[in-house]
Design a protein around this motif. Structure first.
Motif, short mmCIF file in Angstrom:
data_model
loop_
_atom_site.label_atom_id
_atom_site.label_comp_id
_atom_site.label_asym_id
_atom_site.label_seq_id
_atom_site.Cartn_x
_atom_site.Cartn_y
_atom_site.Cartn_z
N ASP A 143 3.31 16.69 0.63
CA ASP A 143 3.19 16.38 2.05
C ASP A 143 1.71 16.18 2.37
O ASP A 143 0.82 16.56 1.62
N TRP A 144 1.49 15.59 3.53
CA TRP A 144 0.12 15.21 3.88
C TRP A 144 -0.76 16.38 4.26
O TRP A 144 -1.98 16.32 4.14
N ALA A 145 -0.16 17.47 4.73
CA ALA A 145 -0.97 18.63 5.11
C ALA A 145 -1.62 19.24 3.86
O ALA A 145 -2.81 19.54 3.84
N THR A 146 -0.81 19.40 2.83
CA THR A 146 -1.34 19.96 1.60
C THR A 146 -2.36 19.02 0.98
O THR A 146 -3.41 19.45 0.47
N PHE A 147 -2.06 17.75 1.01
CA PHE A 147 -3.00 16.75 0.49
C PHE A 147 -4.34 16.85 1.23
O PHE A 147 -5.41 16.87 0.62
N ALA A 148 -4.26 16.93 2.54
CA ALA A 148 -5.47 16.97 3.33
C ALA A 148 -6.27 18.24 3.06
O ALA A 148 -7.51 18.21 2.98
N MET B 106 0.83 -1.17 0.00
CA MET B 106 0.00 0.00 0.00
C MET B 106 0.88 1.24 0.00
O MET B 106 2.07 1.17 -0.03
N LEU B 107 0.35 2.27 0.12
CA LEU B 107 0.99 3.51 -0.25
C LEU B 107 1.98 4.11 0.70
O LEU B 107 2.05 3.79 1.84
N GLN B 108 2.75 4.94 0.11
CA GLN B 108 3.70 5.65 0.95
C GLN B 108 2.94 6.54 1.89
O GLN B 108 2.02 7.19 1.53
N LEU B 109 3.43 6.63 3.01
CA LEU B 109 2.73 7.39 3.92
C LEU B 109 3.49 8.44 4.53
O LEU B 109 3.11 9.41 4.91
N LEU B 110 4.42 8.32 4.72
CA LEU B 110 5.05 9.22 5.54
C LEU B 110 5.34 10.49 5.00
O LEU B 110 6.26 10.76 4.50
N GLY B 111 4.80 11.18 5.18
CA GLY B 111 5.12 12.39 4.79
C GLY B 111 5.06 13.18 5.87
O GLY B 111 5.16 13.18 6.83
N GLY B 112 5.07 13.99 5.79
CA GLY B 112 5.32 14.71 6.79
C GLY B 112 4.37 15.48 7.38
O GLY B 112 3.89 15.23 8.40
N ALA B 113 4.06 16.35 6.92
CA ALA B 113 3.36 17.32 7.55
C ALA B 113 2.12 16.75 7.92
O ALA B 113 1.73 15.92 7.86
N ALA B 114 1.38 17.10 8.37
CA ALA B 114 0.43 16.39 8.92
C ALA B 114 -0.89 16.83 8.53
O ALA B 114 -1.15 17.80 8.33
N VAL B 115 -1.65 16.28 8.51
CA VAL B 115 -2.87 16.58 8.95
C VAL B 115 -4.02 17.08 8.25
O VAL B 115 -4.53 17.49 8.17
N LEU B 116 -4.92 17.19 8.20
CA LEU B 116 -6.14 17.57 7.64
C LEU B 116 -6.62 18.83 8.29
O LEU B 116 -7.54 18.82 9.05
N PRO B 117 -5.93 19.91 8.09
CA PRO B 117 -6.19 21.10 8.86
C PRO B 117 -7.59 21.63 8.70
O PRO B 117 -8.16 22.15 9.63
N ALA B 118 -8.14 21.52 7.55
CA ALA B 118 -9.44 22.14 7.33
C ALA B 118 -10.55 21.12 7.35
O ALA B 118 -11.64 21.38 6.90
N VAL B 119 -10.26 19.97 7.90
CA VAL B 119 -11.28 18.95 7.84
C VAL B 119 -12.46 19.30 8.70
O VAL B 119 -13.50 18.66 8.60
#
Length: 430
Positions: free
Chosen positions: A76-81, A1-14
């Protein structure tokens, strides 16, 4: 499954997602179990190629279900989220969104995910077999940190740890031997760097400025018995004596000229290939760069150097079904397929950027071939690993931690004052 680690975190605007939960199929509609699934994941061009191959393989096994996947090269995961949040708030519907550790607690607390317990009960044999084949930490941590109300929202997937990729030719040229067991201390690491720099001119390693806490900060803290937050993520511990000692040590590498100055651009993988950099930190994902640069055979993986004991951050994929999905039956079919050995082997073979959750696959030639010697240390690290702290206010928490670390390393403020200030900023966020 997918790479995960990225870094930043989070789903800020969720926070804005809460209103989206329950629309459409949020009443538990199962759908036909056929048709098209919409899925979103984080991935650059290389990772998207691997995912597309994975989805095509799923379609071979389940020709009645097609996947319309959106790969978002957020970096990064923050931007993704944030991107996912904006799209959901704007009416875009997904059946499945791959969620890294950094976003699992936030999403599961926002009422946008379908509880999976009844699906798991229905296919108990399949799920039990999967859980029996993965490291028990993954199930334990997913429940502890991703299910605030006791219900199950994620099937844990592949994971990442942090190790060092070493150019063996640079070490040999400097007359520095790497230990057979892949272990070393901070002092041995720095001493090796001083020899390498003096005899070859190469940098010892590339240091991040803190913007990627998973790789820039956490390995140094955890190998000195420290962390950014307490184990329950409710108290900041970023200014503990052990954390201050870790930041002071990392700053000493920078001050000694053993790492490039912070800021600007530095292609660590390319510099490693050219022999101008001795080590670079990462999880599984740099292996793809080693292959691309055709240097797999001259690179060896070592564990992160230690001060008081071994340590590594761990981040893993979580696969949920969205409450708004109108085809939950097909979505569950996909999640069940991800739990199979065939899927795990296929993704590892086509260039997956994390450690397969199934222990047998992580220890197999499927994962270890065409990879640097020592790649088994990536999976071994989960035994002494620590979940990357990922509270609900993860984006703000990360900003405070990153700024404090950068201040310490650049000398904007003394190390202790930098971490003290960051620690104070963290208190109201937890």
């Amino acid at each position: 499954m997918l790479q995960l680690l990225g870094g930043a975190a989070v789903l800020p605007a969720v926070g804005g997602l809460a209103g989206c939960g329950g629309s459409g199929g949020g009443n538990g509609a199962e759908g036909s179990g056929k048709g098209t699934l919409t899925l979103a994941y984080l991935g650059d061009a290389t990772q998207q190629a691997a995912f597309k191959a994975l989805f095509a393989d799923f379609n071979k096994a389940h020709p009645d279900i097609k996947i319309s996947a959106t790969g978002i090269a957020s970096g990064d995961w923050a931007t993704f989220a944030s991107t996912i949040s904006t799209r959901l708030a704007g009416g875009t519907q997904y059946d499945i969104v791959d969620v890294a550790t950094e976003g699992q607690l936030l999403m599961s607390s926002k009422n946008v995910l379908e509880p999976l317990d009844r699906y798991i009960a229905k296919d108990k044999a399949v799920v039990d077999a999967y859980y029996a084949g993965i490291d028990p930490h993954l199930k334990e941590w997913t429940k502890k940190y991703g299910s605030p109300d006791g219900r199950t929202y994620f099937i844990p997937g592949g994971y990442n740890s942090m190790v060092l990729y070493c150019n063996t030719e640079v070490f040999a040229k400097a007359g520095v031997e790497l230990s057979d067991d892949g272990q070393w201390t901070w002092e041995q690491f720095k001493a090796a760097g001083e020899k390498i720099n003096a005899r070859t001119g190469a940098y010892l390693t590339a240091l991040g400025d803190g913007a990627f806490p998973f790789g820039d900060i956490m390995p140094w803290l955890l190998t000195n018995g420290a962390s950014t937050l307490s184990a329950d993520w409710k108290q900041p511990t970023f200014n503990s004596p052990q954390a201050i000692e870790a930041a002071t040590f990392v700053k000493s590498l920078l001050d000694a000229g053993l790492a490039p100055k912070l800021g600007g651009t530095f292609d660590a993988a390319a510099q490693l290939a050219k022999g101008k950099l001795a080590t670079l930190g990462g999880g599984r994902w740099p292996t793809l760069d080693m292959r691309r640069l055709k240097i797999v055979d001259k690179v060896r993986i070592m564990s992160w150097p230690t001060k008081t004991g071994p340590g590594s951050p761990i981040g893993w994929d979580g696969w949920p079904i969205l409450r708004a999905s109108k085809n939950k039956a097909a979505a569950w079919t996909f999640l069940k397929w991800l739990m199979t050995k065939d899927a795990s082997e296929f993704y590892a073979k086509v260039g997956g950027t994390n450690v397969p959750a199934l222990t047998s696959v992580a220890a197999s030639s499927t994962f270890l071939s065409d990879a640097p010697k020592g790649s088994e240390l990536l999976a071994a690290a989960i035994a002494h690993g620590t979940p990357i702290p990922s509270p609900k206010q993860g984006a703000a928490v990360q900003r405070a931690i990153s700024a404090g670390w950068k201040s310490a390393l650049t000398g904007l403020k003394p190390v202790k004052r930098s971490l003290d200030a960051a620690n104070e900023q963290l208190k109201p966020l937890l």
